[in-house]
Motif scaffolding. Sequence first.
Motif, PDB file in Angstrom:
ATOM      1  N   SER A 788     -11.049 -19.618  61.511  1.00  0.00           N
ATOM      2  CA  SER A 788     -11.472 -18.235  61.719  1.00  0.00           C
ATOM      3  C   SER A 788     -10.454 -17.509  62.591  1.00  0.00           C
ATOM      4  CB  SER A 788     -12.838 -18.192  62.399  1.00  0.00           C
ATOM      5  OG  SER A 788     -13.134 -16.881  62.816  1.00  0.00           O
ATOM      6  N   GLY A 789     -10.159 -16.255  62.228  1.00  0.00           N
ATOM      7  CA  GLY A 789      -9.225 -15.467  63.003  1.00  0.00           C
ATOM      8  C   GLY A 789      -9.716 -15.149  64.402  1.00  0.00           C
ATOM      9  N   LYS A 790     -11.039 -15.262  64.654  1.00  0.00           N
ATOM     10  CA  LYS A 790     -11.573 -14.907  65.975  1.00  0.00           C
ATOM     11  C   LYS A 790     -11.127 -15.877  67.066  1.00  0.00           C
ATOM     12  CE  LYS A 790     -15.950 -17.445  65.534  1.00  0.00           C
ATOM     13  NZ  LYS A 790     -17.411 -17.335  65.532  1.00  0.00           N
ATOM     14  N   TRP A 791     -10.525 -17.001  66.666  1.00  0.00           N
ATOM     15  CA  TRP A 791     -10.036 -17.963  67.655  1.00  0.00           C
ATOM     16  C   TRP A 791      -8.571 -17.703  68.030  1.00  0.00           C
ATOM     17  CZ3 TRP A 791     -11.961 -22.686  64.345  1.00  0.00           C
ATOM     18  CH2 TRP A 791     -13.366 -22.687  64.330  1.00  0.00           C
ATOM     19  N   LEU A 792      -8.015 -16.630  67.457  1.00  0.00           N
ATOM     20  CA  LEU A 792      -6.580 -16.388  67.633  1.00  0.00           C
ATOM     21  C   LEU A 792      -6.304 -14.995  68.183  1.00  0.00           C
ATOM     22  CD1 LEU A 792      -5.772 -17.957  64.236  1.00  0.00           C
ATOM     23  CD2 LEU A 792      -4.732 -18.791  66.345  1.00  0.00           C
ATOM     24  N   GLU A 793      -5.176 -14.903  68.847  1.00  0.00           N
ATOM     25  CA  GLU A 793      -4.755 -13.636  69.452  1.00  0.00           C
ATOM     26  C   GLU A 793      -3.294 -13.376  69.050  1.00  0.00           C
ATOM     27  OE1 GLU A 793      -6.043 -12.569  73.628  1.00  0.00           O
ATOM     28  OE2 GLU A 793      -3.904 -13.019  73.947  1.00  0.00           O
ATOM     29  N   LEU A 794      -3.031 -12.185  68.568  1.00  0.00           N
ATOM     30  CA  LEU A 794      -1.680 -11.803  68.151  1.00  0.00           C
ATOM     31  C   LEU A 794      -1.005 -11.019  69.270  1.00  0.00           C
ATOM     32  CD1 LEU A 794       0.584 -11.265  66.076  1.00  0.00           C
ATOM     33  CD2 LEU A 794      -0.760  -9.308  65.262  1.00  0.00           C
ATOM     34  N   GLU A 795       0.164 -11.487  69.711  1.00  0.00           N
ATOM     35  CA  GLU A 795       0.899 -10.809  70.775  1.00  0.00           C
ATOM     36  C   GLU A 795       2.062 -10.011  70.183  1.00  0.00           C
ATOM     37  OE1 GLU A 795       1.979 -12.953  74.232  1.00  0.00           O
ATOM     38  OE2 GLU A 795       0.101 -14.089  74.350  1.00  0.00           O
ATOM     39  N   ILE A 796       2.110  -8.726  70.543  1.00  0.00           N
ATOM     40  CA  ILE A 796       3.209  -7.854  70.130  1.00  0.00           C
ATOM     41  C   ILE A 796       3.854  -7.258  71.370  1.00  0.00           C
ATOM     42  CG2 ILE A 796       2.199  -7.278  67.892  1.00  0.00           C
ATOM     43  CD1 ILE A 796       1.228  -4.648  69.144  1.00  0.00           C
ATOM     44  N   LEU A 815      -4.972  -7.147  59.946  1.00  0.00           N
ATOM     45  CA  LEU A 815      -5.015  -8.412  60.688  1.00  0.00           C
ATOM     46  C   LEU A 815      -6.275  -8.515  61.531  1.00  0.00           C
ATOM     47  CD1 LEU A 815      -1.248  -8.556  61.743  1.00  0.00           C
ATOM     48  CD2 LEU A 815      -2.391 -10.132  60.179  1.00  0.00           C
ATOM     49  N   LYS A 816      -6.710  -7.387  62.087  1.00  0.00           N
ATOM     50  CA  LYS A 816      -7.933  -7.406  62.897  1.00  0.00           C
ATOM     51  C   LYS A 816      -9.163  -7.656  62.024  1.00  0.00           C
ATOM     52  CE  LYS A 816      -8.599  -4.896  66.521  1.00  0.00           C
ATOM     53  NZ  LYS A 816      -8.567  -5.988  67.504  1.00  0.00           N
ATOM     54  N   LYS A 817      -9.084  -7.234  60.754  1.00  0.00           N
ATOM     55  CA  LYS A 817     -10.192  -7.520  59.832  1.00  0.00           C
ATOM     56  C   LYS A 817     -10.321  -9.020  59.583  1.00  0.00           C
ATOM     57  CE  LYS A 817     -10.046  -3.089  57.399  1.00  0.00           C
ATOM     58  NZ  LYS A 817      -9.685  -2.393  56.135  1.00  0.00           N
ATOM     59  N   LEU A 818      -9.223  -9.748  59.802  1.00  0.00           N
ATOM     60  CA  LEU A 818      -9.263 -11.209  59.687  1.00  0.00           C
ATOM     61  C   LEU A 818      -9.842 -11.847  60.941  1.00  0.00           C
ATOM     62  CD1 LEU A 818      -5.716 -11.831  58.112  1.00  0.00           C
ATOM     63  CD2 LEU A 818      -7.916 -11.722  56.925  1.00  0.00           C
ATOM     64  N   GLY A 819     -10.135 -11.024  61.970  1.00  0.00           N
ATOM     65  CA  GLY A 819     -10.760 -11.522  63.199  1.00  0.00           C
ATOM     66  C   GLY A 819      -9.818 -11.638  64.379  1.00  0.00           C
ATOM     67  N   LEU A 820      -8.516 -11.436  64.212  1.00  0.00           N
ATOM     68  CA  LEU A 820      -7.556 -11.628  65.298  1.00  0.00           C
ATOM     69  C   LEU A 820      -7.707 -10.560  66.379  1.00  0.00           C
ATOM     70  CD1 LEU A 820      -6.152 -13.027  62.718  1.00  0.00           C
ATOM     71  CD2 LEU A 820      -4.065 -12.829  64.053  1.00  0.00           C
ATOM     72  N   SER A 821      -7.516 -10.974  67.636  1.00  0.00           N
ATOM     73  CA  SER A 821      -7.423 -10.038  68.749  1.00  0.00           C
ATOM     74  C   SER A 821      -5.971  -9.585  68.891  1.00  0.00           C
ATOM     75  CB  SER A 821      -7.884 -10.695  70.053  1.00  0.00           C
ATOM     76  OG  SER A 821      -9.213 -11.165  69.934  1.00  0.00           O
ATOM     77  N   LEU A 822      -5.772  -8.458  69.585  1.00  0.00           N
ATOM     78  CA  LEU A 822      -4.424  -7.910  69.747  1.00  0.00           C
ATOM     79  C   LEU A 822      -4.074  -7.810  71.224  1.00  0.00           C
ATOM     80  CD1 LEU A 822      -1.975  -6.649  68.223  1.00  0.00           C
ATOM     81  CD2 LEU A 822      -3.019  -4.414  68.655  1.00  0.00           C
ATOM     82  N   ALA A 823      -2.898  -8.336  71.578  1.00  0.00           N
ATOM     83  CA  ALA A 823      -2.415  -8.296  72.959  1.00  0.00           C
ATOM     84  C   ALA A 823      -1.059  -7.603  73.018  1.00  0.00           C
ATOM     85  CB  ALA A 823      -2.290  -9.703  73.515  1.00  0.00           C
ATOM     86  N   MET A 824      -0.856  -6.789  74.075  1.00  0.00           N
ATOM     87  CA  MET A 824       0.448  -6.187  74.348  1.00  0.00           C
ATOM     88  C   MET A 824       1.182  -7.081  75.330  1.00  0.00           C
ATOM     89  SD  MET A 824       2.746  -3.802  74.150  1.00  0.00           S
ATOM     90  CE  MET A 824       1.971  -2.385  73.408  1.00  0.00           C
ATOM     91  N   ASP A 825       2.291  -7.673  74.885  1.00  0.00           N
ATOM     92  CA  ASP A 825       3.060  -8.606  75.715  1.00  0.00           C
ATOM     93  C   ASP A 825       4.136  -7.848  76.497  1.00  0.00           C
ATOM     94  OD1 ASP A 825       3.863 -10.996  76.764  1.00  0.00           O
ATOM     95  OD2 ASP A 825       5.019 -11.621  75.015  1.00  0.00           O
ATOM     96  N   ASP A 826       4.516  -8.376  77.662  1.00  0.00           N
ATOM     97  CA  ASP A 826       5.629  -7.841  78.470  1.00  0.00           C
ATOM     98  C   ASP A 826       5.468  -6.361  78.775  1.00  0.00           C
ATOM     99  OD1 ASP A 826       6.826 -10.320  78.423  1.00  0.00           O
ATOM    100  OD2 ASP A 826       8.046  -9.866  76.671  1.00  0.00           O
ATOM    101  N   PHE A 827       4.257  -5.912  79.067  1.00  0.00           N
ATOM    102  CA  PHE A 827       4.050  -4.503  79.358  1.00  0.00           C
ATOM    103  C   PHE A 827       4.859  -4.092  80.598  1.00  0.00           C
ATOM    104  CE2 PHE A 827       1.471  -1.038  81.303  1.00  0.00           C
ATOM    105  CZ  PHE A 827       1.736  -0.088  80.331  1.00  0.00           C
ATOM    106  N   THR A 828       5.448  -2.912  80.542  1.00  0.00           N
ATOM    107  CA  THR A 828       6.352  -2.297  81.542  1.00  0.00           C
ATOM    108  C   THR A 828       7.787  -2.754  81.366  1.00  0.00           C
ATOM    109  OG1 THR A 828       6.261  -3.897  83.379  1.00  0.00           O
ATOM    110  CG2 THR A 828       4.503  -2.255  83.275  1.00  0.00           C
TER     111      THR A 828
END
Length: 921
Positions: A788-796, A815-828
């Motif tokens: 399940s995509g809900k166990w995963l997080e995509l970092e951009i 991708l979010k419809k597949l259940g993935l969470s979204l993270a912003m990496d290296d902010f600033t």
Amino acid sequence: MRKFFLFYFLILTQVIFSATYIPKNTKEEKILESYKERQLVLGLKNAEFDNMLIDGESLNTIIEEMLRDYLKLNIKVVMHDWSNLYSCYNNKDVDIIGAMNQSEDRKEKWVFSLPLYDDFVYIASSSKDKFDPNNVKSLEGESIYVTKGSIYKDSLIKFLESKNLTVNIIEVDDSYRMKDEIYLTSKYNITGWESKVKVGYVSDTSISLRKDLKDLSLIINNALLERYQTKIRMYLEKRENYLFKNNFLNYLTESEKNYLKKLSVINIGLAESRPLNYYSQSLNRYIGVAPFLLEKIAKKLDLKLRIIKPKNDNWEILYEKLLNREIKVLPYLATKKNENIVFTNTIYEPILYRISNFDKTNLKVGVVKGSVEDYFGNEVYGDVDIRVYNDEESLEEALNSREVSTILLFDINKIDTSKFKVDELLRVPIALAVNKEDVILRDILNKFISNSLTLEKIIEDADVIKKQEAFNKYQKFQVTNRILYILLTISGLFGIALIYKILSNYKLTRELKKDLITGVPNRMEFLNFISKKKNLKGYAISMDIDNFKEINDKYGQVTGDYILKSVGQCLKRIFENQDIFRVSGDEFDVFVQEEFIIERLNSLKVELKALRLAYQLELSIGYYKKNIDEELEDAFKYAHMAMEEAKKVNETYYVEATEELLKRKRREYSIKSLLRNKNLSGLYAVYQPKFNIKTKKVIGGESLARWSDDKLGFISPAEFIPIAENINLIHLVDYKIADETIKFIKDLKENNLVDDDFKLSFNLSMKTLERSDVVRKIKEFLEKNNVSGKWLELEITESIFSTNLKTTLLKIDELKKLGLSLAMDDFTAGHSTVSLLPLLPLEVVKFDKGILDAIGTKDNLVASNIYSALIGLVKDLNVTIVAEGIETEAQLLFLDSSNVKVGQGYIFSKPITKDEFKKKL
């Protein structure tokens, strides 16, 4: 005796017009004989472009004829679509490919012949309603068909990035079969089409051979020069005319078609005038934009040209003949109006120059009698004394003697302008004048001009004709050689044999040795140089004009040629009596056998200052100090490596190929080779835990790419990730790590090692996220592993804001419809602003470690205030904040007091293997 002469004549005729290649020396003869004893597999593309028969010939049949019949090689032909053929070549099932675009990565694996032809890439469609060629934005969201494995695709991707467009790229076996849709193709397939957009230039197409056939490639080059470059050019011209006429007739009305059917001959008026045309004694024909355009029209429409030339080259006589309908077409000034004359669209606009001798008291203007300048002299200086002269020499003499103060000329090359003031007076519109009774012809010509040729293309054709003139001289030389060969065969005289040997070993004619634009020796001479001049000591220098293609596109081909010529002249002055070559479009190689290399390079920089200021031109230069026992080819290869390094650093003008640099570049090439061959067996994922800062419990993890190779050892991400991004293969890394991450989370869940809130994250670069297959691939990995995509997080990263955000957000939504969470990496760390964050459906924001590093140091107060401010700015977004790079207790205490709940860093754990990660749970 009679029989003897008949026999002699037959032999002579056979050799002179021989359909087989005659080796130039004993070495070539041995090489050819050795290859005739083995079978070579020739791979040909099974594509419309390569197989189209015109007068019984195709590109494939010409190449096969050259190898089988002319060189008498033992050839076995295999024919596949491009992707299968390329795969066979990589697997060494094919020895030679008949036509392949050159590229730097391909040159590392194979050797290439002289160019068969050059090419431009177009987005095109045979249908007029698929997209608007005048508005590239109309391509947004459309499907574009591309041949699998084609180098054209790289040009398309760069074009789309420059125009901020997103399309659906569909790879097929032969894109030409999709011509009714929107497809990517060669300039040779779309002659006369309206629906076309130029994407860019691609490298020359040549015959490609395995590297162990290098000695054969030199013989193939000779065969191309002797006969087959010309034959291929003529075939492509016939093919272009055939396609053009078929397509062009679709644009004509019935009355226009009927007019063409009745028109078999076009009488045109031409006279000696530099802005329009001039007569070449060596070619025995008129040269220039106007005659070239008219020749193209006649050739493409199967018409005959009859040139009418007046006495004394008087244009007014031609004008009268046009009024009397004695001639059909006259290239003339679009400004000269007459109710009985109609003009086509402007074909080009030459510059009329005003040359003055600074005499302000004698306001007299000089022109050549009956010339275009004569007409404009009266137009511009109607109230001034106009003096007419018979020719340009008399005109210049009048200016020198102050008989006149000003002269008007289009062509100032013959005038010593250093003594005078030269101004651009005006640009003169030149068009094709037609009698009003032939207005239908005017309409046909306008359709031709708008749908086929440009000034740049005509200039390009003129360059081809110059080369052909040089080649014709070379062919005459070859015929002479063959006659001498017969004489020595029959007579057996030692003296004649000696003469023949000298002549047959004679190199190409002077014109063929030199590059036509710069005047320095060309690539063929460079190849001869490095193959024969072995025992040299000195410096190999490789230099490249940075962003030359952009300069060429911005200022035009004429300016591009001027820049190349100027660079060539500078090199000849700085490196006088040294070996200088133009080896490709914007690349020059030099070998210097003297010291003071740095002084010479610095002098070159000074010499090019004017060009640098005018066109933002820069050179990137690499050099290598060659010892006497080293191969020249290797020396220039090392210099080229150093030149590539100079390109990377804008402040660096030249770089020496030191042993350390070469070691690093070889390693870089090895990494590129692994990526290009998709040899990713050494690529694997490690996992860095994410901790609850208060409880120190592992609540998640991030997968990171690592690489270990049997030969290269450990390859740092700082090494392979920039390389993969640079050659557009970062998706291979991203997809493999994503797949491993999904497999690992499945393992953790199935063994009940983590709870339902636990998530593993993986990274996708922006280049991967921009790919049309990214959603499909992630979905494929999830379904394959039943995860399940809900166990995963995509970092951009923040670079998402430099992409086409509209289409990128659509992919993120999928991708979010597949259940993935979204993270912003290296902010600033990048260039985004907090105001843009609400545009993204974020669950997590990861703060870059750069500011956190200052916590607990002398800059603690400033750093903690900045970090706290950032926390305040994003708290209203309802996202989880993750602190990266925690290394000290002071940083940990600060984050805890700031109510940051999740962190990762070396204070908890470095990135670790799967088994080590399980032990942390």
